[in-house]
Write an enzyme that holds these catalytic residues in place. Sequence first.
Site: not given
Length: 239
Positions: A175, A198, A122, A112
């Site tokens: 995250c 990730h 989400r 990332e």
Amino acid sequence: MGKPRRAANRSSAPQVQRARPRPARRARAARARGVLLLSGFAPFGGERSNPSWEVAARLDGREIGRLVVKAVKLPVSSPRAVRAIAAAIRRWRPRAVLGLGQAGGRPAISLEKVAINLVERRAGRESDGGVAGTPVVRGAPDALFARLPLRAILRALERHGIPAALSLSAGAYVCNSVMYATLHALRARPQAVAGFIHLPYAARQAVRHRQAPSMTLELMTAAVEAAAAEIARAITAHA
Ligand code: PCA
């Protein structure tokens, strides 16, 4: 002539041997040893395990370069995870912080690059305990960049034959919050290395997600170990 003297030294071994190592070098080595805080998450979204924690737990206590890995398990709730990582940073004063999380469905190890100052639930996920559409840290910048040797890590993973890619979005879920909170917590320590990786589904999880790509835990552990080695190298190079 030299022989008797060596023998005499050996007979008074404890003192002689303790006096031998050069104290300056030892002190330098001790100073150079720092903590690599490695975080992983509890299972979420109906999964029974989360590869991020399984990998972190496997590497807990390992010495990689001059860094000692300290693994910390985080809850899948933005406010609680942010508090937990901030507390761990205060407690361990790490030289480096590497967050791990599961991004089921991604085909490769994702390095990332960016964390955004936003918590969004989400669609279709259970509540993460946070409030949708709020900043991770009120009044802080909209985005922060990873402070990792990303290119070197990518090259190392390529050398190891492990699929990896640079990612320009860590999402806006827990995250991303942890990555943002970590970079924010370390804002006054520019020499600290910090970022987030990730991981895909573990092969075992993919038994229930047949269309999704997956990797073995062994390969993911090797990937994180290789990333940690690059982090340790970068820190040594700048020490
Ligand atoms: N992955 C989620 C949260 C916990 C995890 O392992 C995410 O990508 O935000």
